[in-house]
Design a protein around this motif. Structure first.
Motif, PDB file in Angstrom:
ATOM      1  N   TRP A   1      28.663  46.270  37.911  1.00 21.74           N
ATOM      2  CA  TRP A   1      28.116  45.219  38.394  1.00 21.74           C
ATOM      3  C   TRP A   1      27.194  45.302  39.472  1.00 21.74           C
ATOM      4  O   TRP A   1      26.527  44.239  39.311  1.00 21.74           O
ATOM      5  CB  TRP A   1      29.975  44.809  39.693  1.00 21.74           C
TER       6      TRP A   1
ATOM      7  N   PHE B   1      31.649  43.493  45.762  1.00 26.48           N
ATOM      8  CA  PHE B   1      32.784  43.721  44.998  1.00 26.48           C
ATOM      9  C   PHE B   1      33.979  42.907  44.872  1.00 26.48           C
ATOM     10  O   PHE B   1      34.257  42.332  43.282  1.00 26.48           O
ATOM     11  CB  PHE B   1      31.798  44.345  44.134  1.00 26.48           C
TER      12      PHE B   1
ATOM     13  N   GLU C   1      23.927  42.717  39.176  1.00 25.65           N
ATOM     14  CA  GLU C   1      23.694  42.022  40.193  1.00 25.65           C
ATOM     15  C   GLU C   1      22.871  42.392  40.886  1.00 25.65           C
ATOM     16  O   GLU C   1      21.553  41.673  41.350  1.00 25.65           O
ATOM     17  CB  GLU C   1      24.869  42.090  40.951  1.00 25.65           C
TER      18      GLU C   1
ATOM     19  N   SER D   1      33.701  39.360  44.077  1.00 24.69           N
ATOM     20  CA  SER D   1      33.167  38.885  43.017  1.00 24.69           C
ATOM     21  C   SER D   1      34.758  38.908  42.215  1.00 24.69           C
ATOM     22  O   SER D   1      35.075  38.324  41.187  1.00 24.69           O
ATOM     23  CB  SER D   1      32.318  39.519  42.011  1.00 24.69           C
TER      24      SER D   1
ATOM     25  N   SER E   1      33.404  50.177  37.068  1.00 20.77           N
ATOM     26  CA  SER E   1      33.584  48.865  37.475  1.00 20.77           C
ATOM     27  C   SER E   1      32.512  48.685  37.955  1.00 20.77           C
ATOM     28  O   SER E   1      32.238  47.571  38.015  1.00 20.77           O
ATOM     29  CB  SER E   1      34.998  48.317  37.403  1.00 20.77           C
TER      30      SER E   1
END
Length: 330
Positions: free
Chosen positions: A128, A60, A132, A63, A124
């Motif tokens: 994510w 994470f 994904e 990214s 967050s």
């Protein structure tokens, strides 16, 4: 059929029915039985599932770094996720909304704003994971961020600011206070300033704020005067604007600057707390009282959201008193 196989069949049927409500469950069950007869299945307890939060958090953060989040934000995210992984030692696929609420409820003695910050990081992270396609659902989706109490930003009056200035005992202290107040910069922006960033002729400097957004801020004559006095007395070759006194001479960290301001606060002995953020608020509030356009103030403060700057549009007590004296003639 074994108990574990029946449990797996039920779980698969539930998942498929959720995704495809119109599926023929009878045909699905028959087909699943045919497939599962070729496999040995065993149920794993929550304790047997490994805690993969640190692993997923690393992916994470990588990214988010590619997307342009600042190093400070990434460090905050890493710290919050590490604390969550210690408290909730589960695989991410097993984490429920109850686990999220239980974690937040365990955080005794912290402000609602801090709880909100921690929840925002988790939102967050899990958001994510869903994007994904690591997870099918977001366990934080039903958890609402607590409302923050509306408070006026803390700031110093003109008189209190002068007391703080007079409480500075060294050239570095005075230069630090003047630059922080004159520019309205954040703590990290001040810490990362380099001598080469200062344009003495235009009385300005370039800073990189949140989201790596660059902007120009400005020095007053007073701040430039005290900054020059401080720089002229330095005999080191460190590139940073504010540096340590003891050798090896190095950049003043955020914590060192905060400690410097606390020392000044102790001498000033005023009722208000003095922090780098209070000096930033003082710049904003006194600029507003002087009639600055809020769009200009937004640019100077580096606010991405105009609503953040609108906080300073609330009229101060001093301005209300002046208006009353000016217009209440009878």
């Amino acid at each position: 059929m074994t108990t574990d196989r029946i449990r797996l069949l039920n779980d698969v049927q539930t998942m498929v029915s959720t995704i495809c409500p119109d599926v023929d469950t009878t045909k699905l069950a028959l087909r699943m039985e045919e497939i599962l007869s070729n496999y040995n299945t065993s149920w794993r307890t929550h304790e047997q599932l490994s805690n993969d939060i640190p692993e997923k958090a690393t992916l994470f953060l990588s990214s988010m770094k590619i997307e342009g989040l600042s190093e400070i934000t990434l460090e905050d995210y890493e710290s919050e996720l590490r604390l969550f992984a210690v408290h909730c030692s589960k695989a991410v696929s097993q984490i429920t909304t109850f686990d999220i609420r239980n974690y937040l409820a365990s955080l005794d003695g912290i402000m609602a704003s801090t709880v909100g910050k921690k929840l925002s990081v988790l939102k967050s992270f899990f958001g994510w994971l869903v994007r994904e396609e690591v997870l099918l659902r977001d366990p934080t989706k039903k958890v609402k961020i607590p409302k923050k109490p509306k408070r006026l930003p803390r700031s110093l009056s003109v008189e209190e600011l002068e007391i703080v200035r007079e409480s500075c005992a060294t050239l570095r202290e005075r230069a630090l206070v003047e630059v922080m107040y004159s520019t309205g910069c954040r703590l990290s922006e001040i810490a990362n300033l380099k001598i080469s960033d200062i344009n003495m002729q235009s009385m300005s400097t370039r800073v990189v704020g949140k989201g790596d957004v660059e902007r120009h801020v400005y020095l007053s004559y007073k701040s430039l005067y005290h900054l020059r006095k401080y720089l002229d007395k330095r005999a080191d070759d460190c590139e940073y604007l504010f540096v340590s006194v003891r050798k090896p001479i190095r950049q003043l960290s955020n914590a060192s600057i905060q400690r410097e301001i606390r020392i000044i606060e102790g001498r000033a002995d005023i009722s208000k707390k003095i922090t780098p953020h209070v000096l930033r608020h003082t710049f904003a509030q006194l600029s507003t009282d002087a009639g600055i356009d809020l769009s200009d103030l937004q640019q100077l403060l580096g606010h991405s959201n105009p609503a953040t700057t609108l906080t300073y549009a609330m009229v101060s007590e001093e301005r209300k008193q002046q208006a009353h004296k000016r217009y209440h003639v009878q």
